[in-house]
Motif scaffolding. Sequence first.
Motif, PDB file in Angstrom:
ATOM      1  N   ALA A  90       0.835  -1.206   0.000  1.00 44.80           N
ATOM      2  CA  ALA A  90       0.000   0.000   0.000  1.00 44.80           C
ATOM      3  C   ALA A  90       0.870   1.257   0.000  1.00 44.80           C
ATOM      4  O   ALA A  90       0.556   2.246  -0.677  1.00 44.80           O
ATOM      5  CB  ALA A  90      -0.928  -0.003   1.209  1.00 44.80           C
ATOM      6  N   ASP A  93       2.049   1.784  -3.423  1.00 43.12           N
ATOM      7  CA  ASP A  93       0.983   2.236  -4.312  1.00 43.12           C
ATOM      8  C   ASP A  93       0.619   3.700  -4.111  1.00 43.12           C
ATOM      9  O   ASP A  93       0.249   4.391  -5.073  1.00 43.12           O
ATOM     10  CB  ASP A  93      -0.281   1.381  -4.091  1.00 43.12           C
ATOM     11  N   HIS A  94       0.703   4.194  -2.857  1.00 45.69           N
ATOM     12  CA  HIS A  94       0.149   5.521  -2.564  1.00 45.69           C
ATOM     13  C   HIS A  94       1.104   6.472  -1.845  1.00 45.69           C
ATOM     14  O   HIS A  94       0.806   7.667  -1.764  1.00 45.69           O
ATOM     15  CB  HIS A  94      -1.117   5.367  -1.707  1.00 45.69           C
ATOM     16  N   TYR A  98      -0.338   9.569   2.247  1.00 46.37           N
ATOM     17  CA  TYR A  98      -1.723   9.187   1.939  1.00 46.37           C
ATOM     18  C   TYR A  98      -2.139   7.966   2.759  1.00 46.37           C
ATOM     19  O   TYR A  98      -3.247   7.932   3.319  1.00 46.37           O
ATOM     20  CB  TYR A  98      -1.896   8.898   0.447  1.00 46.37           C
ATOM     21  N   VAL A  99      -1.269   6.972   2.832  1.00 43.98           N
ATOM     22  CA  VAL A  99      -1.598   5.787   3.621  1.00 43.98           C
ATOM     23  C   VAL A  99      -1.835   6.166   5.071  1.00 43.98           C
ATOM     24  O   VAL A  99      -2.791   5.715   5.713  1.00 43.98           O
ATOM     25  CB  VAL A  99      -0.484   4.719   3.508  1.00 43.98           C
ATOM     26  N   LEU A 139      -6.539  -0.215   0.027  1.00 42.94           N
ATOM     27  CA  LEU A 139      -5.663   0.675  -0.737  1.00 42.94           C
ATOM     28  C   LEU A 139      -4.913  -0.023  -1.869  1.00 42.94           C
ATOM     29  O   LEU A 139      -4.299   0.646  -2.703  1.00 42.94           O
ATOM     30  CB  LEU A 139      -4.638   1.326   0.205  1.00 42.94           C
ATOM     31  N   GLU A 141      -4.073  -1.393  -5.250  1.00 45.11           N
ATOM     32  CA  GLU A 141      -4.599  -1.009  -6.555  1.00 45.11           C
ATOM     33  C   GLU A 141      -4.875  -2.220  -7.439  1.00 45.11           C
ATOM     34  O   GLU A 141      -4.272  -3.275  -7.279  1.00 45.11           O
ATOM     35  CB  GLU A 141      -3.619  -0.060  -7.252  1.00 45.11           C
TER      36      GLU A 141
END
Length: 343
Positions: A90, A93-94, A98-99, A139, A141
């Motif tokens: 996660a 990915d972000h 954001y996480v 979260l 993707e």
Amino acid sequence: MSNFGDLQSLASSITAVTSPFRNYLTDLYQKYRKLNDGAVADYIPELALAKPEWFGICVVTKDGQVFEVGDCDKLFTIQSISKAFVFGLALEDHGREYVNSKVSVEPTGEAFNSIVLDEATNRPYNPMVNAGAIATADLIEGENGTERLKRLLEMFKRYTGREHDINVPVFLSEKATGFRNRAMAYLMRNFGMISDKIDETLDLYFQQCSILVNAKDLAMLAATLGNGGVNPVTGERAIDERYVQDVISVMLTCGMYDASGEWCYRVGMPAKSGVGGGITAVVPGKLGIGTFSPLLDAKGNSVRGIKVCEDLSQDFGLHLFNAAKSERDLQQWITGGAGINDW
């Protein structure tokens, strides 16, 4: 004619067989294999089928040496150990900020399946409790549930060096009995902490917990984190190096359910346990430890696994905050060669 890599692998294999450290692990296995404290998890019906006598210990060093004793090939479901590594994906990915806006990183002192959120922010407390792990899974993707699961399985392959299957009966059992997890998901959806793909995300979460692993896989997972995110046997990068620190930090503070403080005090290794009986423990820059024994204590942690990690930490000075030199130099036990400062 063999190349240098083949010769190096052969040398490591010979060392793993003849090393005094293997004898140490064998003694450790014999010391605790008759310890019958605790009970097999039964709140998920399929988990109750585990045999109490199953027990394995595996250590993988940062240079790829593998030491196995006991039932290290016995497959079981990864359960909550998956949470640490899905958290890492996660983050890739972000990104960290954001996480962290969706999942905090604070220890709770509560049971792993408590239906509780931070009153100030409405976030789940950390990625290692069920609520936080569901938010983390949300979260990941992918265009659909199949693609998201495929990405998880590919991630675990990078860590362990082999493909993994889902234990379908365990997945279906968790899905059929996961009422508390559904309650958490809808509560978080109410506060905007997860998306509206609730059923898809819950299925992904139940599937990640149902991935089949063994003690060697757990040692390889930990050794990869301890090696900066690179699998020490295959040389493949499993996680972006900048997020390794995030993952092992939360493992240290939150990875052993509501016994994490006691674990940090007595053992001092970033670790994650699961109710399937596994523990994965990281010694940064040195090695990874994987243990398997399905007898659990009241907090949901493997009784034998805790004892093994306590002994390893104490006997070789592996506590993260041990400022004194170890009386036993682990590197010398493994190879008879360089000191621990040369790792």
